[in-house]
Every structure is written in structure tokens, then in C-alpha cells.
Write a protein that holds these residues in place. Structure first.
Motif, PDB file in Angstrom:
ATOM      1  N   TYR A  27       0.409  -1.237   0.266  1.00 38.19           N
ATOM      2  CA  TYR A  27       0.021   0.474   0.048  1.00 38.19           C
ATOM      3  C   TYR A  27       0.940   1.500   0.104  1.00 38.19           C
ATOM      4  O   TYR A  27       0.651   2.112  -0.341  1.00 38.19           O
ATOM      5  N   LYS A  28       1.951   0.985   0.895  1.00 37.83           N
ATOM      6  CA  LYS A  28       2.743   2.149   0.776  1.00 37.83           C
ATOM      7  C   LYS A  28       3.251   2.872  -0.380  1.00 37.83           C
ATOM      8  O   LYS A  28       3.216   4.019  -0.917  1.00 37.83           O
ATOM      9  N   PRO A  29       3.866   1.603  -1.090  1.00 41.47           N
ATOM     10  CA  PRO A  29       4.726   2.060  -2.156  1.00 41.47           C
ATOM     11  C   PRO A  29       3.751   2.384  -3.741  1.00 41.47           C
ATOM     12  O   PRO A  29       4.327   3.531  -4.133  1.00 41.47           O
ATOM     13  N   ILE A  30       2.305   1.946  -3.223  1.00 42.52           N
ATOM     14  CA  ILE A  30       1.411   2.198  -4.594  1.00 42.52           C
ATOM     15  C   ILE A  30       0.836   3.463  -3.849  1.00 42.52           C
ATOM     16  O   ILE A  30       1.066   4.482  -5.136  1.00 42.52           O
ATOM     17  N   ARG A  31       0.802   4.231  -2.418  1.00 45.96           N
ATOM     18  CA  ARG A  31       0.404   5.640  -2.367  1.00 45.96           C
ATOM     19  C   ARG A  31       1.380   6.340  -2.961  1.00 45.96           C
ATOM     20  O   ARG A  31       1.307   7.465  -3.550  1.00 45.96           O
ATOM     21  N   ARG A  32       3.105   5.952  -2.454  1.00 46.26           N
ATOM     22  CA  ARG A  32       3.945   7.021  -2.488  1.00 46.26           C
ATOM     23  C   ARG A  32       3.852   6.747  -4.529  1.00 46.26           C
ATOM     24  O   ARG A  32       3.816   8.208  -4.981  1.00 46.26           O
ATOM     25  N   ILE A  33       3.816   5.796  -5.442  1.00 44.88           N
ATOM     26  CA  ILE A  33       3.929   6.372  -6.588  1.00 44.88           C
ATOM     27  C   ILE A  33       2.310   6.797  -7.477  1.00 44.88           C
ATOM     28  O   ILE A  33       2.830   7.556  -7.969  1.00 44.88           O
ATOM     29  N   LEU A  34       1.676   6.815  -6.562  1.00 45.29           N
ATOM     30  CA  LEU A  34       0.161   7.763  -7.012  1.00 45.29           C
ATOM     31  C   LEU A  34       0.772   8.598  -6.703  1.00 45.29           C
ATOM     32  O   LEU A  34       0.512   9.561  -7.690  1.00 45.29           O
ATOM     33  N   ALA A  35       0.842   9.525  -5.897  1.00 40.87           N
ATOM     34  CA  ALA A  35       0.906  10.481  -5.261  1.00 40.87           C
ATOM     35  C   ALA A  35       2.203  11.191  -6.150  1.00 40.87           C
ATOM     36  O   ALA A  35       2.142  12.744  -5.895  1.00 40.87           O
ATOM     37  N   GLU A  36       3.555  10.592  -5.909  1.00 44.53           N
ATOM     38  CA  GLU A  36       4.520  10.989  -7.588  1.00 44.53           C
ATOM     39  C   GLU A  36       3.822  11.285  -8.972  1.00 44.53           C
ATOM     40  O   GLU A  36       4.301  12.532  -9.523  1.00 44.53           O
ATOM     41  N   ARG A  37       3.036  10.487  -8.760  1.00 46.44           N
ATOM     42  CA  ARG A  37       2.277  10.629 -10.462  1.00 46.44           C
ATOM     43  C   ARG A  37       1.386  11.906 -10.307  1.00 46.44           C
ATOM     44  O   ARG A  37       1.195  13.062 -11.964  1.00 46.44           O
ATOM     45  N   LYS A  38       1.026  11.952  -9.775  1.00 47.62           N
ATOM     46  CA  LYS A  38      -0.162  13.511  -9.611  1.00 47.62           C
ATOM     47  C   LYS A  38       1.230  14.503  -9.589  1.00 47.62           C
ATOM     48  O   LYS A  38       0.295  15.314 -10.023  1.00 47.62           O
ATOM     49  N   GLN A  39       1.634  14.275  -8.972  1.00 54.65           N
ATOM     50  CA  GLN A  39       2.653  15.472  -8.999  1.00 54.65           C
ATOM     51  C   GLN A  39       2.720  16.011 -10.249  1.00 54.65           C
ATOM     52  O   GLN A  39       2.581  16.775 -11.073  1.00 54.65           O
TER      53      GLN A  39
END
Length: 142
Positions: A27-39
């Protein structure tokens, strides 16, 4: 019915440990990847807006320069037309002057030719008059 015993607590503990492990691993890596993608997407959108503004500004500059070039071309064309009109007037004036000189020379030449013809005819006037009188009267005039 559900029996509450030590195994229930063990199952809850297992479930919480599994959630903690899944959170760390998945979950944390996926949320981090999603946050980076959003940025990145927000950065791209910001860049797109800035490029759109630059395009609009450059389009306005192109339009302004195009209008300026059109105006300058029109002014230059009008200046060339005016210059051509002046040149035409000068040439016509020059030609008119030359034609007046030629006409004057031709008039003088014609006047001279007429004077010569009169002189020649005056010398022959007596002869023509006698021949005409002979033809009209039908007899010899003395």
C-alpha cells in the motif's frame, strides 16, 4: 454460534500483522507512486498552461508583426506609386517638350517647302495661265 477464545485474538493479531506487512510492502509504495504521478501530472498541466500562454503571446506577436509588415508594405507600395507618377509626369513633360520642338521644326520645314513651291509656281504662272486660256478659249492667246 461464534466461540470467543484465544484463537480469536490470535486471528485478530494475525490480521493486524498482515495489514501492517501489506501496508509496508504494497500500500505505501502504491500510494507513494500515485502521489508522485499526481505531482508529475500537476507539473505537466502547469507546464501546459505556461506553454499555452507563451503560444498565445507569440501568436499575438506574430499577428502584430504581420500587421506591421503589411502596413509597411502598403506604405512602400504607395511611395513607389507616387514615385512612378512623378516619373511619368516628368517623362510626359519631356516628351511634350520634344514633340513641340519637332512640331515647330516640321511647321518651319512645311512653311519653307510651301514658299519654295510658291516660288516655283510663280515662275511657271505665266505658262500655266497661257495654257489655261488656250484651253478655255480654244484659240491661241498672244
Amino acid at each position: 454460534m461464534v466461540k470467543i477464545d484465544n484463537s480469536l485474538f490470535f486471528q485478530i493479531f494475525n490480521f493486524l500483522v498482515l495489514l501492517w506487512i501489506l501496508n509496508l510492502i504494497l500500500y505505501k509504495p502504491i500510494r507513494r507512486i500515485l502521489a508522485e504521478r499526481k505531482q508529475r501530472i500537476e507539473g505537466y498541466l502547469k507546464d501546459i498552461k505556461e506553454l499555452g500562454k507563451q503560444i498565445d503571446e507569440e501568436q499575438e506577436e506574430i499577428t502584430r508583426l504581420s500587421n506591421e509588415a503589411r502596413r509597411m508594405g502598403f506604405e512602400e507600395k504607395e511611395a513607389l506609386k507616387q514615385q512612378a507618377r512623378k516619373e511619368e509626369e516628368r517623362i510626359l513633360s519631356e516628351m511634350s517638350t520634344q514633340m513641340e520642338v519637332r512640331i515647330g521644326a516640321m511647321k518651319e520645314q512645311i512653311a519653307g517647302d510651301v514658299a519654295e513651291a510658291r516660288k516655283a509656281l510663280k515662275g511657271q504662272l505665266d505658262t500655266f495661265a497661257r495654257e489655261l486660256a488656250v484651253k478655255i478659249l480654244g484659240r491661241q492667246v498672244g
